[in-house]
Design an enzyme around this catalytic site. Structure first.
Site, mmCIF file in Angstrom:
data_model
loop_
_atom_site.group_PDB
_atom_site.id
_atom_site.type_symbol
_atom_site.label_atom_id
_atom_site.label_comp_id
_atom_site.label_asym_id
_atom_site.label_seq_id
_atom_site.Cartn_x
_atom_site.Cartn_y
_atom_site.Cartn_z
ATOM 1 N N SER A 66 0.856 -1.189 0.000
ATOM 2 C CA SER A 66 0.000 0.000 0.000
ATOM 3 C C SER A 66 0.887 1.233 0.000
ATOM 4 C CB SER A 66 -0.899 0.010 1.243
ATOM 5 O OG SER A 66 -1.497 1.280 1.436
ATOM 6 N N TYR A 118 -2.697 -0.728 10.111
ATOM 7 C CA TYR A 118 -2.697 -1.080 8.691
ATOM 8 C C TYR A 118 -1.347 -0.733 8.057
ATOM 9 C CZ TYR A 118 -4.210 -1.194 3.799
ATOM 10 O OH TYR A 118 -4.339 -1.466 2.456
#
Length: 254
Positions: free
Chosen positions: A138, A151
Site C-alpha cells: 500500500s 494497517y
C-alpha cells in the site's frame, strides 16, 4: 503477450475487490486460478464467473492465519507458479485508538497470513524450478496515512518480507515484488462510507476521490493489469521492487 497458459495461480482474498479482478484477468489469460477465501460464498461465486467466461478455477475456504491449513491446502494444489498475497483487513485509528486486540487482529491476517503463504509455497516453487510472488502492499508502507497505524504497520511488513524473499531466492528463480495501491474503488470502500458517513455517501465519496491527485479512485481492473505484467514471463527481469499505483499520491500530493 502476457499469457499465463499452463500456469497455476493462487490468489488469496480472490473473491472480491482487487483480488477478484486479478483472478478474473489471470483466468482470462489462461491460468488455472486457485482462489483462497475466508468467505466461502464469495469464492464460489468468483469461480462460477470465471467458468462462465470459459476459464478454469477452484475455490478453497481458508483462513490464511492458520499455517497448518495453508500448508495442507497448498500441498494439495501441488503446482503453484504464481502466488498473489492479496488477503487483508483494515483498521482505522492512530496508535492511541489501536488496542492490542486490534493490532493482533491486523497482524494475524495481513502479516502472518502472508508469511504463511510464502512459507508454504517456497518448497513447491523450488521443486518447480521457480515461480513468482506478488504481494499487495500500500502507499501506507511508503508515506504516512492519517489514522492507519496498524494497517500501515502491516503493509510495511509486507514490503520488507517481499524484499527479503527476492534476495534469498534469486538462485531458485523465484521472483518477488509488491504493488502499492492508493485508494481503489472496491465494495470495501462503499461499505466503509455507508457505515461511517450515513446520509453523506456522495459527499464523502467525492472527497475521497479528490484526495488522489489524478482526481479519482483507482479501479480494481487497473491494479489487476499491473499484477498481470509483474506475474508474466515478460517481467522475468523484475524482482525485489515495489510498484505504486496511486494516481500520483506519493510524488504529487504536496
Amino acid at each position: 503477450m502476457f499469457s499465463l497458459k499452463n500456469k497455476h495461480a493462487v490468489i488469496t482474498g480472490g473473491g472480491s475487490g482487487i483480488g477478484k479482478a486479478i483472478a478474473l484477468l489471470f483466468a482470462r489469460q489462461g491460468a488455472f486460478v486457485h482462489i483462497i477465501e475466508l468467505n466461502e460464498l464469495a469464492g464460489k461465486l468468483a469461480v462460477e464467473e470465471i467458468e462462465q467466461a470459459g476459464g478454469q478455477a477452484k475455490s478453497y475456504s481458508l483462513n490464511v492465519s492458520n499455517q497448518q491449513d495453508v500448508i495442507e491446502t497448498f500441498s494439495a494444489i501441488g503446482q503453484i507458479d504464481i502466488l498473489v498475497n492479496n488477503a487483508g483487513i483494515a483498521h482505522v485509528g492512530n496508535v492511541e485508538k489501536c488496542t492490542e486486540a486490534d493490532f493482533n487482529r491486523v497482524f494475524e491476517v495481513n502479516v502472518k497470513g502472508a508469511y504463511n503463504c510464502i512459507f508454504a509455497v517456497i518448497p513447491l516453487m523450488k521443486k518447480n524450478n521457480g515461480g513468482c510472488m506478488l504481494h499487495m502492499a500500500s502507499i501506507a508502507s511508503a508515506v504516512g496515512i492519517a489514522d492507519r497505524f496498524a494497517y500501515s504497520m502491516s503493509k510495511g511488513a509486507i514490503h520488507a518480507m517481499s524484499m527479503s524473499v527476492a534476495r534469498d531466492y534469486l538462485n531458485d528463480h523465484i521472483r518477488s515484488n509488491t504493488v502499492s495501491p492508493a485508494r481503489i474503488h472496491t465494495p470495501f470502500v462503499d461499505g466503509f462510507i455507508s457505515k461511517n458517513y450515513a446520509g453523506k455517501e456522495e459527499e464523502i465519496f467525492e472527497k475521497l476521490s479528490k484526495s488522489q491527485p489524478i482526481g479519482r479512485m483507482g479501479k480494481p481492473e487497473e491494479v489487476a493489469s499491473l499484477a498481470l505484467y509483474l506475474c508474466s514471463d515478460e517481467a522475468g527481469f523484475v524482482t525485489g521492487n515495489d510498484y505504486p499505483i496511486d494516481g500520483g499520491f506519493i510524488k504529487l500530493n504536496n
